[in-house]
Design an enzyme around this catalytic site. Sequence first.
Site, PDB file in Angstrom:
ATOM      1  N   ARG A  25      -6.997   2.238 -10.340  1.00 14.68           N
ATOM      2  CA  ARG A  25      -6.590   0.831 -10.547  1.00 14.68           C
ATOM      3  C   ARG A  25      -7.131   0.382 -11.897  1.00 14.68           C
ATOM      4  NH1 ARG A  25     -10.651  -1.313  -5.785  1.00 14.68           N
ATOM      5  NH2 ARG A  25     -12.467  -0.233  -6.611  1.00 14.68           N
ATOM      6  N   MET A  32      -4.505  -5.805  11.260  1.00  9.24           N
ATOM      7  CA  MET A  32      -5.401  -4.733  11.673  1.00  9.24           C
ATOM      8  C   MET A  32      -6.153  -4.113  10.501  1.00  9.24           C
ATOM      9  SD  MET A  32      -4.641  -1.370  13.883  1.00  9.24           S
ATOM     10  CE  MET A  32      -4.846  -0.285  12.492  1.00  9.24           C
ATOM     11  N   ARG A  73      -3.542   2.739   8.452  1.00  6.86           N
ATOM     12  CA  ARG A  73      -3.741   1.408   7.870  1.00  6.86           C
ATOM     13  C   ARG A  73      -2.450   0.598   7.954  1.00  6.86           C
ATOM     14  NH1 ARG A  73      -6.351   4.852   3.966  1.00  6.86           N
ATOM     15  NH2 ARG A  73      -8.487   4.152   3.520  1.00  6.86           N
ATOM     16  N   LYS A 113       0.826  -1.197   0.000  1.00  9.60           N
ATOM     17  CA  LYS A 113       0.000   0.000   0.000  1.00  9.60           C
ATOM     18  C   LYS A 113       0.866   1.255   0.000  1.00  9.60           C
ATOM     19  CE  LYS A 113      -3.812  -0.702   1.990  1.00  9.60           C
ATOM     20  NZ  LYS A 113      -4.424  -1.298   3.164  1.00  9.60           N
ATOM     21  N   TYR A 154       0.397 -30.695 -26.047  1.00 13.73           N
ATOM     22  CA  TYR A 154      -0.957 -30.186 -26.241  1.00 13.73           C
ATOM     23  C   TYR A 154      -1.772 -30.329 -24.961  1.00 13.73           C
ATOM     24  CZ  TYR A 154      -2.598 -35.016 -26.561  1.00 13.73           C
ATOM     25  OH  TYR A 154      -2.891 -36.326 -26.274  1.00 13.73           O
ATOM     26  N   CYS A 176      -5.529 -34.582 -20.807  1.00 10.75           N
ATOM     27  CA  CYS A 176      -6.919 -34.660 -21.231  1.00 10.75           C
ATOM     28  C   CYS A 176      -7.860 -34.650 -20.045  1.00 10.75           C
ATOM     29  CB  CYS A 176      -7.159 -35.885 -22.105  1.00 10.75           C
ATOM     30  SG  CYS A 176      -6.869 -37.434 -21.246  1.00 10.75           S
TER      31      CYS A 176
END
Lengths: 915, 915
Positions: free
Chosen positions: B372, B110, B99, B28, B886, B866
């Site tokens: 964002r 927290m 924060r 952050k 594949y 598969c």
Amino acid sequence: MSSVKRVYTFGDKKAEGNGKMRELLGGKGANLAEMNLVGLPVPPGFTITTDVCTEYYKYGREKVIEMIRADVENAIKGVEKLTGMTFGDDKSPLLVSVRSGARASMPGMMDTILNLGMNDDAVEAMAARTGNARFAWDSYRRFVQMYGDVVLGMKPANKEDQDPFEEIIDEMKEERGVKNDTELTTDDLKELVVKFKAAVKAQTGEDFPVNPWDQLWGAICAVFGSWMNERAILYRKLNNIPAEWGTAVNVQAMVFGNMGDDSATGVAFTRDAATGENIFNGEYLINAQGEDVVAGIRTPQQITIEGSRRWAAAQNISEEERVAKYPSLEETMPEAYAELNMIQDKLEKYFTDMQDLEFIIQNGKLWMLQTRNGKRTGAAMVKIAMDMLAEGLIDEKTAVLRCEPEKLDELLHPVFDKKAIKNAKVIVKGLPASPGAATGPVVFFADDVATNFEETGIRAILVRVETSPEDLKGMLDAAGILTARGGMTSHAAVVARGMGKCCVSGAGELKIDYKKRTIEIGDIKIKQGDWISLNGSTGEVYLGQVATRAANMSGDFAKLMDLTSKYAHMKVRANADTPKDAAQAFEFGAEGIGLCRTEHMFFDGDRITTMREMILAKNEEGRRAALAKLLPMQREDFMGLFRAMKGHPVTVRLLDPPLHEFVPHFEKEQKELAEELGISFEEVRERVESLQEVNPMLGLRGCRLGNTNPEITEMQARAIIEAAMNVRAEGTPVHVEIMVPLVGNHKELRYQKNIIDSVAEQVFAERNDRIDYMVGTMIEVPRAAVTANQIAEVAEFFSFGTNDLTQMTLGFSRDDIGKFLPTYLDKGIIKADPFRVLDQNGVGQLVREGVFKGRGTRPNLKCGICGEHGGEPSSVEFCHYAGLNYVSCSPFRVPIARLAAAHAAIKAEIKSKNE
Amino acid sequence: MSSVKRVYTFGDKKAEGNGKMRELLGGKGANLAEMNLVGLPVPPGFTITTDVCTEYYKYGREKVIEMIRADVENAIKGVEKLTGMTFGDDKSPLLVSVRSGARASMPGMMDTILNLGMNDDAVEAMAARTGNARFAWDSYRRFVQMYGDVVLGMKPANKEDQDPFEEIIDEMKEERGVKNDTELTTDDLKELVVKFKAAVKAQTGEDFPVNPWDQLWGAICAVFGSWMNERAILYRKLNNIPAEWGTAVNVQAMVFGNMGDDSATGVAFTRDAATGENIFNGEYLINAQGEDVVAGIRTPQQITIEGSRRWAAAQNISEEERVAKYPSLEETMPEAYAELNMIQDKLEKYFTDMQDLEFIIQNGKLWMLQTRNGKRTGAAMVKIAMDMLAEGLIDEKTAVLRCEPEKLDELLHPVFDKKAIKNAKVIVKGLPASPGAATGPVVFFADDVATNFEETGIRAILVRVETSPEDLKGMLDAAGILTARGGMTSHAAVVARGMGKCCVSGAGELKIDYKKRTIEIGDIKIKQGDWISLNGSTGEVYLGQVATRAANMSGDFAKLMDLTSKYAHMKVRANADTPKDAAQAFEFGAEGIGLCRTEHMFFDGDRITTMREMILAKNEEGRRAALAKLLPMQREDFMGLFRAMKGHPVTVRLLDPPLHEFVPHFEKEQKELAEELGISFEEVRERVESLQEVNPMLGLRGCRLGNTNPEITEMQARAIIEAAMNVRAEGTPVHVEIMVPLVGNHKELRYQKNIIDSVAEQVFAERNDRIDYMVGTMIEVPRAAVTANQIAEVAEFFSFGTNDLTQMTLGFSRDDIGKFLPTYLDKGIIKADPFRVLDQNGVGQLVREGVFKGRGTRPNLKCGICGEHGGEPSSVEFCHYAGLNYVSCSPFRVPIARLAAAHAAIKAEIKSKNE
């Protein structure tokens, strides 16, 4: 090319090859050479090398015959010289056998051809010499038949028909109105030879070869040809045997013990194969063939005077009669006997092991056909090894290696009385699920075992379609267990082995009717109370009562066990769930408990009701209430285990099986349970139904239980820790290992360990005291082995649960494997039941990977195995090489595992010295 | 120590840190710094580094506060300067948020504390500035509550009680006779603050801190303290996050959009998130808080004039009314709008992706709270990526990477009409088993689907407890499928995905009564014929008919698919069992069939009876007779597949499931079958019972069938080879791969290959012609992966069957996993359903080992996958790294797999460049 040696002769105690030349001479050829070099009078012959086989496919038949013709002719001349007979002669014809012999014995290749050289002249000569025209002609017709099938490729006209020669025999028997081949007369046999030859001519367009040389080249080339037949190719593909190896061909003079009264045939052992006693013994017949000795038409006589006298005494035959009718070889042919006796002594010293000999005396001359290490009983095996050690013949390590671990089993369980068993009637055969012998009246329900015992004092045989944990108490009290379904690792089998209780499982022909309380096997009907007897070592079930005798553990057994402790690196623990089992294991020398299955404690008496109360509880609160009642019971059990093990490690596994194993599945019992718990029948039924799973083996069990219902783990952890502290307070040391089952992911273990640690800290706080304990895990989910590095960050020890690991690695449900295992074993797709013998190549790789990765994280990680394989010798040996610290098995397998562990250590030492 | 920088400030488009400093500033903190550096007007603040957290645990609270006090005080001064407000001032108080912010976001730590600095003075100032006393006091009481819980550790009196503050609120609401918090008056809120503080005093013995500095230090230390709380520690243990990492603390000025009519709050997107159209758009509200925009109390207004006009047109609002009541931001605050517009343009160019912005205008000043990359629909995702590529903003590889494979799914299935769905009532939620939307009347039996369609022309919704192969035909004709039991890989789910048919599975709350033909869900009762609607993408089930619209594949979709082909290394095949499926797959770009499950061909029409005849036959002869009838049907099916795939590889798997899946399990059907086959009912019942297995997943199935009953393999091999030759004769090229299932042992495969080869040679001889074919195997048993070196000696290709491989490696039965999977996901023991997302660490290791060992033997071995995972993006990426050639998946997943394969290749290229 002519400088290459292609034919190796042997005979007259000389040989051009030797025992180490298996690659060139094949296994059989190398052995024949070696027997000569040891000094045995072996019928002479020669070996054509495996390289010639390769040349056969490179250059073709004609060229190869040219390449070896001179050598083979010379070799035959040598044989003629040594035997005094002549190949193709009409008075004293040399007959030979022709056999294939690759490096390793290989099914699918050519069988033996006997009496090659036989023709219309030779048969007459043989009839004259043996005075037994029937024998001569029977040998002749057998030769034509065998040669016709194998060399000339005779085939039935239609795929559905049988062998064309057998068809001719059948026709003749029908014409003559007789049932058995033996009822055909000499003239019949003569006629057969004619007809056989005609059949050959009709199908192949060629006359049957009468010239012995033609016969010989045909047989030699047939051996080479069989190397590339379909079955042999498939076998090689499946077993990774390169086609370049080729096969050798062995040609050897025939000798006969039925050439008159100066001829004989016999078998002998250098020591007693039943008891191990150090006396030369054996049986022979004068003027007889090998098969007569075992056929039981004539009574074979003893070889030594002493043996003969013992035998007569046992038969109540006077010395006079004995000498007249049943004299020993020592008496009838003292010279031949003296040579044989000298040879047996020499051979035992040479091979330093008890030998099993086959011999023929032809016109007074002794020929040794075979010598090999003799088969023996478990008791004899131990005695001979310990005796030879005492005699200085072998050293300690060799003595240990001489004892096959698996055969020790015979010494640990009751066995049937030898005489009694001879007359017993086998009514069905199942799997030899747990060894020993048992006899008793049949009951069908676990409860009835106890009732029967109380009423009659007799232990019953419990017969079930299959057993479940609810039958545990009844199994414990039974004389033995018989089931119609389930393999070697079915519930019945596993539990019975754990108890050391005789068990035959998966006897599929049994039709059990619980309502009528009867068993039907074909026409035989057995009802409750009728006696049957079980042989848990062979899987045979007998009608009626067959006397048994208890196991006899001699002093030699103890000596052997001491040696195993001296040499084994791995420790051996036992899987034991009760103090009683633990005590038994301790007696057998277990150095700890590797697996205590706590769930087995939940079936006793009232506990099962409390357990069911817990399972049926609607919420955590209800579960906790029931668990609180179980806590003191579990604690008491654990205390018993800790006391029994006196400070040795005790590994307690937390609750493992799916919960539906604990609940009743029939309406009646469900109703009873509902009443007991005071809830409605519907509630019980619904809950039981909700516990059903499509694949319970892969469902909600193991640590998944403890992670969805942490209160179960809390109760068990508390019971273990409190029990340990209580027992220590009594003055007995304790060594606690708590094992979390079915972990596939390190986080599962982390959650369980957190619960255990936090409960432990609570108990420590309550008691203001501490105790050491370890938390580890089973490695039984393939993912656990693959991610063992992560799991070892949490786990303080690993125990490989190879039962489940096998199920998941191979995708074989042990309950369902019966549907295809027989076919797979038949076709050689797998070599052994993987639940009995560890699949080293598959499951074993995961075990190695688990150990390797686990110790990468935690270098001193203790690793063990607690699957059924922990008591199987080849698997134990694997565990040694995989670096495990211990194996754990049923108490009754402990001595076997100890011996196997010693074997592994000694073999590894020898191997590393040789490298 | 003072030389170390511990506090990093940001604000006014400057920052001491930057976006790369995640280790020191946390995620952050680094972002906040970066947003400033980009030039956004971000509310100023500062970050205390993660190193300080470590120091906190080393030196303790007091010492650490001393170490950072001066820096923090300076930083607050900086914020005061930029905001023009003062921390602790009673007129213009600066409020801040606090924060936590670790390197990676981490639950258990927290939460945010908002409005720190609030006290009796500040609240009055705020009430004055906002003119909204209620808001000010509500903010205050919320602050006290949050601070009390988080920083002061307020706890309920008893474990059972709720939060003590909530209890006070409840009491008050009861006194006032109101239901919702919003009904409380300003005076009530004032009273709450007093009561809250009293509660704090009562429990902690301390007054609630009124000094903002005390509040701030308390909050900072609480963040550090939360790093070591129990949940955080456990989370770190489970995710291997070292404790040394520590957390940073972010302190940032609060800004408010409700400070009067010159304030506003809003959200905006740089392009249309629903359609992808390149227009700036968004909504705002004057004098409001963020939550008001989404709360729906006031109607949010559009940001741009153009958007506003469009909106008004859709609402039938005149331009006059619009301007009066709902003017755009462009009109009301042209300056702020101009800045915002400039910023959005800058941001999209900076991040080269569509941005989702949050902003606040406080007293005319624009603050950006967040930017964002914006969430978007699947359609918008594709359009934006292709548009940006065309605009030259991004290159091709980036455009491919911008499209999430999983979201493509939205474009491939019908969806609910947006308006219709708003009013639909969700009655139950199951698992989103197969995406799409479906609506129709309920039926309960597969047969009724067809009947209903014939009678009404309407496709029904098939509702079953669970489906079985017998329901196949009905499923194909249904609009959608709903089941009460079974997970994401249950029969219903797997088959429905294969068909591209909407399916919701495992809706456990459904009580289905087949007899009454009703469903109960709580109080709701639905009977046959009632309409319901299924959302296969969310698992939601709605009552009644909800309109759907068909999938819309735009031209951008085709462009994207072309790009995937350009960049992917792996090929993508489809799992398809019918010519119809194959055609669908071909349309979606499948380059072959990776798995044709031949057993699905046995359920159509009369075939099932013939199949049952084969299964119930008493002997091989009977089986052969039935197989002879099946042969032409299978051959016809295979011809259809070969034709559809036009020369691309077609991998046909031999019969795989346990035979009991083909037989009827109810008495009625068993009786019918008995009649049809002309045998007794008892015979049918007995045979069906004998097919039951305890763990069918680990039982007689796969190649075990073909090895115990070789005639089945013979028939299938013949059908395949003959079909291939027939189609080639028509002029269509064919590429045949025959796949043997459930091999665990190379010998199993050898036996099967021998059978196939020998049948092929027979056919070649009959037709005097040849065709190429390969024989390979599924790697789906763990042992097969472990012994892949041996298996590759026989197998000409490998296909990893990760469904079964997951079941066995993890020991999870996919039918039973529902009992513990939810708990395991909850607790974070596993991160995703392993049947949906490949368990790379466990199962993936075996895949890698299989590829590695297989290619050790056969260097060019073709390897594919598969299982269901072949269409799951993260699993496809894994397959790329594992070196597979594949992946094969359901036809409807083919585009997703193609995109995922391209992602994998591009990412790998980037990664290798960076190394």
